[in-house]
Design a protein around this motif. Structure first.
Motif, PDB file in Angstrom:
ATOM      1  N   ALA A  89      38.492  68.048  68.055  1.00 30.26           N
ATOM      2  CA  ALA A  89      37.245  67.459  68.543  1.00 30.26           C
ATOM      3  C   ALA A  89      36.530  68.388  69.514  1.00 30.26           C
ATOM      4  CB  ALA A  89      37.541  66.118  69.211  1.00 30.26           C
ATOM      5  N   THR A  90      37.266  68.967  70.460  1.00 34.12           N
ATOM      6  CA  THR A  90      36.632  69.852  71.438  1.00 34.12           C
ATOM      7  C   THR A  90      36.184  71.162  70.809  1.00 34.12           C
ATOM      8  OG1 THR A  90      38.846  70.651  72.064  1.00 34.12           O
ATOM      9  CG2 THR A  90      37.906  68.847  73.363  1.00 34.12           C
ATOM     10  N   ALA A  91      36.932  71.637  69.806  1.00 31.18           N
ATOM     11  CA  ALA A  91      36.546  72.885  69.148  1.00 31.18           C
ATOM     12  C   ALA A  91      35.230  72.741  68.407  1.00 31.18           C
ATOM     13  CB  ALA A  91      37.650  73.327  68.187  1.00 31.18           C
ATOM     14  N   ALA A  92      34.903  71.535  67.954  1.00 36.35           N
ATOM     15  CA  ALA A  92      33.679  71.312  67.178  1.00 36.35           C
ATOM     16  C   ALA A  92      32.466  71.028  68.053  1.00 36.35           C
ATOM     17  CB  ALA A  92      33.888  70.158  66.205  1.00 36.35           C
ATOM     18  N   ALA A  93      32.677  70.813  69.355  1.00 37.28           N
ATOM     19  CA  ALA A  93      31.560  70.479  70.239  1.00 37.28           C
ATOM     20  C   ALA A  93      30.579  71.640  70.315  1.00 37.28           C
ATOM     21  CB  ALA A  93      32.079  70.120  71.623  1.00 37.28           C
ATOM     22  N   GLY A  94      29.301  71.314  70.286  1.00 36.96           N
ATOM     23  CA  GLY A  94      28.273  72.347  70.346  1.00 36.96           C
ATOM     24  C   GLY A  94      26.895  71.741  70.285  1.00 36.96           C
ATOM     25  N   PRO A  95      25.840  72.556  70.426  1.00 34.07           N
ATOM     26  CA  PRO A  95      24.468  72.034  70.447  1.00 34.07           C
ATOM     27  C   PRO A  95      24.042  71.382  69.139  1.00 34.07           C
ATOM     28  CG  PRO A  95      24.476  74.433  70.344  1.00 34.07           C
ATOM     29  CD  PRO A  95      25.884  74.021  70.607  1.00 34.07           C
ATOM     30  N   GLY A  96      24.673  71.749  68.030  1.00 35.98           N
ATOM     31  CA  GLY A  96      24.300  71.157  66.760  1.00 35.98           C
ATOM     32  C   GLY A  96      25.224  70.057  66.308  1.00 35.98           C
ATOM     33  N   HIS A 116      35.778  66.053  78.541  1.00 33.25           N
ATOM     34  CA  HIS A 116      34.562  66.152  79.364  1.00 33.25           C
ATOM     35  C   HIS A 116      34.186  67.607  79.622  1.00 33.25           C
ATOM     36  CE1 HIS A 116      31.487  65.013  82.224  1.00 33.25           C
ATOM     37  NE2 HIS A 116      32.056  65.758  83.153  1.00 33.25           N
ATOM     38  N   ALA A 117      35.181  68.452  79.866  1.00 33.24           N
ATOM     39  CA  ALA A 117      34.902  69.869  80.098  1.00 33.24           C
ATOM     40  C   ALA A 117      34.284  70.532  78.879  1.00 33.24           C
ATOM     41  CB  ALA A 117      36.191  70.584  80.488  1.00 33.24           C
ATOM     42  N   ALA A 118      34.688  70.085  77.687  1.00 32.80           N
ATOM     43  CA  ALA A 118      34.181  70.695  76.458  1.00 32.80           C
ATOM     44  C   ALA A 118      32.796  70.195  76.079  1.00 32.80           C
ATOM     45  CB  ALA A 118      35.141  70.435  75.311  1.00 32.80           C
ATOM     46  N   THR A 119      32.409  68.996  76.513  1.00 33.17           N
ATOM     47  CA  THR A 119      31.146  68.409  76.068  1.00 33.17           C
ATOM     48  C   THR A 119      30.066  68.382  77.134  1.00 33.17           C
ATOM     49  OG1 THR A 119      31.965  66.193  76.659  1.00 33.17           O
ATOM     50  CG2 THR A 119      32.338  66.949  74.390  1.00 33.17           C
ATOM     51  N   VAL A 240      30.931  64.818  64.230  1.00 33.08           N
ATOM     52  CA  VAL A 240      32.398  64.844  64.313  1.00 33.08           C
ATOM     53  C   VAL A 240      32.853  63.457  64.727  1.00 33.08           C
ATOM     54  CG1 VAL A 240      34.405  65.848  65.445  1.00 33.08           C
ATOM     55  CG2 VAL A 240      32.453  67.292  64.851  1.00 33.08           C
ATOM     56  N   TRP A 241      33.588  62.810  63.837  1.00 35.67           N
ATOM     57  CA  TRP A 241      34.035  61.424  64.049  1.00 35.67           C
ATOM     58  C   TRP A 241      35.479  61.482  64.532  1.00 35.67           C
ATOM     59  CZ3 TRP A 241      30.651  57.497  61.754  1.00 35.67           C
ATOM     60  CH2 TRP A 241      31.043  56.194  62.054  1.00 35.67           C
ATOM     61  N   TYR A 242      35.641  61.278  65.844  1.00 37.76           N
ATOM     62  CA  TYR A 242      36.956  61.446  66.471  1.00 37.76           C
ATOM     63  C   TYR A 242      37.661  60.098  66.556  1.00 37.76           C
ATOM     64  CZ  TYR A 242      40.410  62.665  70.110  1.00 37.76           C
ATOM     65  OH  TYR A 242      41.569  62.848  70.834  1.00 37.76           O
ATOM     66  N   LEU A 243      38.786  59.984  65.829  1.00 32.38           N
ATOM     67  CA  LEU A 243      39.640  58.803  65.876  1.00 32.38           C
ATOM     68  C   LEU A 243      40.885  59.150  66.689  1.00 32.38           C
ATOM     69  CD1 LEU A 243      39.436  57.828  62.090  1.00 32.38           C
ATOM     70  CD2 LEU A 243      38.191  56.747  63.968  1.00 32.38           C
ATOM     71  N   PRO A 244      40.921  58.841  67.994  1.00 35.70           N
ATOM     72  CA  PRO A 244      42.091  59.191  68.809  1.00 35.70           C
ATOM     73  C   PRO A 244      43.379  58.619  68.238  1.00 35.70           C
ATOM     74  CG  PRO A 244      40.266  58.491  70.202  1.00 35.70           C
ATOM     75  CD  PRO A 244      39.868  58.181  68.781  1.00 35.70           C
ATOM     76  N   SER A 245      44.433  59.410  68.331  1.00 32.18           N
ATOM     77  CA  SER A 245      45.730  59.014  67.782  1.00 32.18           C
ATOM     78  C   SER A 245      46.800  59.137  68.852  1.00 32.18           C
ATOM     79  CB  SER A 245      46.081  59.895  66.574  1.00 32.18           C
ATOM     80  OG  SER A 245      47.415  59.682  66.171  1.00 32.18           O
ATOM     81  N   LEU A 246      47.725  58.170  68.853  1.00 29.11           N
ATOM     82  CA  LEU A 246      48.840  58.229  69.803  1.00 29.11           C
ATOM     83  C   LEU A 246      49.781  59.374  69.475  1.00 29.11           C
ATOM     84  CD1 LEU A 246      49.668  54.422  70.147  1.00 29.11           C
ATOM     85  CD2 LEU A 246      48.491  55.870  71.802  1.00 29.11           C
ATOM     86  N   GLY A 247      49.727  59.879  68.243  1.00 31.28           N
ATOM     87  CA  GLY A 247      50.593  60.982  67.853  1.00 31.28           C
ATOM     88  C   GLY A 247      50.043  62.345  68.206  1.00 31.28           C
ATOM     89  N   ASP A 248      48.876  62.396  68.861  1.00 30.02           N
ATOM     90  CA  ASP A 248      48.278  63.677  69.238  1.00 30.02           C
ATOM     91  C   ASP A 248      49.155  64.362  70.283  1.00 30.02           C
ATOM     92  OD1 ASP A 248      46.687  65.793  69.843  1.00 30.02           O
ATOM     93  OD2 ASP A 248      44.890  64.629  70.271  1.00 30.02           O
TER      94      ASP A 248
END
Length: 399
Positions: A89-96, A116-119, A240-248
């Protein structure tokens, strides 16, 4: 003379051998309660699983999925990508990119800080679905959750272009208090917005959506839900559709939670209710016993009462072996001094049986069976044994 032992005698049950029917009678209540508990757990798990299956998942066509809005975005040229790890999710963050976080409260404090730091200065849009106190302080500093409202068709109540074009929409859920005048709040409930947009660095922004209903398949065609969803999620070419997972794996770094943090808040109330129920049950059981009765000691109890009470206990426990042993042991102890046998040898068949036989009339009767025989097969045999011991003792006394 060798005593005759019947098949019924050898098959007699003892106190250590509980009949299957009696065992079932004793345990059927516990087994039934356990079965009901397991069935209830399975039913609750199944209902919970059905209700959560594919929830807010753009790949799911279930009524609580979001495949419909993903297809509409695709038709408008927006590329939708599903991720389940924070690193993706953070790797995909960007202006577009628009980053949609479906369950921000599920993230650990360490994950929230990393997100938060990434976005914050990415120049993109971050959409948070129903964030509350566990995540607002980090992901939307200064914004506060002020209770919740039911989801209903509400007017925009603001000048934000996306809301005014969509018109009425099914909004509600968490209500937010804006930190300053730079935030745009829409769809108010009881005076506070349920949709809040706060600006971020480099032209980006963060959108807080109090309830996910406008994104669900079964509500997308109602009110202006589809229009509002497309305008919130379709401002950038990539979603980017982020579905948080407990296994992360990132959930175990830096932001570790204590054991009590991992326990759902509802368990506290459940524990208090169980404790209260236990106290009430204890009071109820104590009152059934009645008030205490003061007696002057020592209390004299008739021997017949003691004998009858002990006999009832033996019968309730199906302990014919112990009852027979008690009767035989007492009879041997009384016969020994009458025959001149030492107390230490009173329970030895090699010593006591010959001594008893010598005092009995020459009737061919063998005293071995009543004094040292097997366990009676049933209650009738036990009563007959008591009669035989009584008769044997009378004959020895009168000989």
């Amino acid at each position: 003379m060798t005593p005759t032992v019947t098949a019924a005698d050898t098959a007699a049950p003892t106190s250590s051998t509980v009949a299957p029917r009696r065992l079932w009678t004793r345990t059927r209540g516990l087994v039934l309660a356990l079965a009901l508990l397991i069935a209830a757990g399975i039913a609750i798990a199944a209902l919970h699983s059905d209700s959560r299956h594919g929830s807010l998942d753009p790949r799911s066509a279930d009524q609580n999925g979001s495949r419909a809005v993903a297809q509409l975005l695709k038709a408008q040229g927006v590329d939708t990508r599903v991720v389940t790890t924070l690193d993706d999710a953070t790797a995909a963050a960007g202006p577009g990119t628009t980053l949609l976080v479906t369950e921000p409260d599920l993230l650990t404090p360490g994950q929230q800080r990393q997100l938060h730091a990434a976005t914050a200065d990415s120049g993109g849009r971050t959409v948070l679905i129903a964030p509350t106190a566990p995540s607002l302080d980090v992901l939307a500093p200064g914004v506060h959750a002020e209770g919740s409202a039911s989801v209903a068709a509400r007017a925009p109540g603001c000048a934000q272009p996306a809301a005014t074009r969509a018109g009425r929409a099914d909004t509600g859920g968490v209500r937010y208090a804006a930190p300053d005048g730079n935030s745009d709040g829409c769809y108010p409930a009881d005076g506070l917005p349920t949709l809040l947009r706060t600006p971020a660095g480099h032209g980006g922004d963060t959108v807080l959506l109090g309830a996910p209903d406008i994104l669900l398949n079964h509500r997308l065609d109602e009110q202006g839900n589809a229009s509002l969803s497309l305008q919130l999620l379709g401002t950038r070419p990539h979603l980017v559709w982020y579905l948080p997972s407990l296994g992360d794996a990132s959930a175990t770094d830096g932001g570790q939670r204590s054991f009590f943090d991992l326990i759902p808040s509802g368990w506290l109330w459940a524990t208090l209710q169980l404790a209260l129920a236990a106290v009430l049950a204890a009071i109820w059981r104590a009152r059934r016993l009645g008030p205490l009765v003061i007696e002057q000691l020592p209390v004299a109890i008739r021997a017949s009462e003691t004998t009858e009470g002990r006999a009832r206990l033996y019968r309730k426990a199906n302990a014919r072996d112990r009852a027979a042993d008690t009767l035989r042991s007492a009879a041997r102890a009384r016969l020994a001094p009458l025959l001149g046998v030492a107390p230490s040898a009173a329970h030895s068949p090699d010593v006591l049986v010959p001594a008893v036989s010598a005092r009995l009339p020459a009737t061919g009767r063998d005293p071995h069976f009543p004094l040292f025989g097997p366990t009676p097969a049933d209650d009738t045999a036990l009563v007959r044994l008591a009669d035989e011991l009584d008769a044997l003792e009378r004959e020895v006394r009168t000989s």
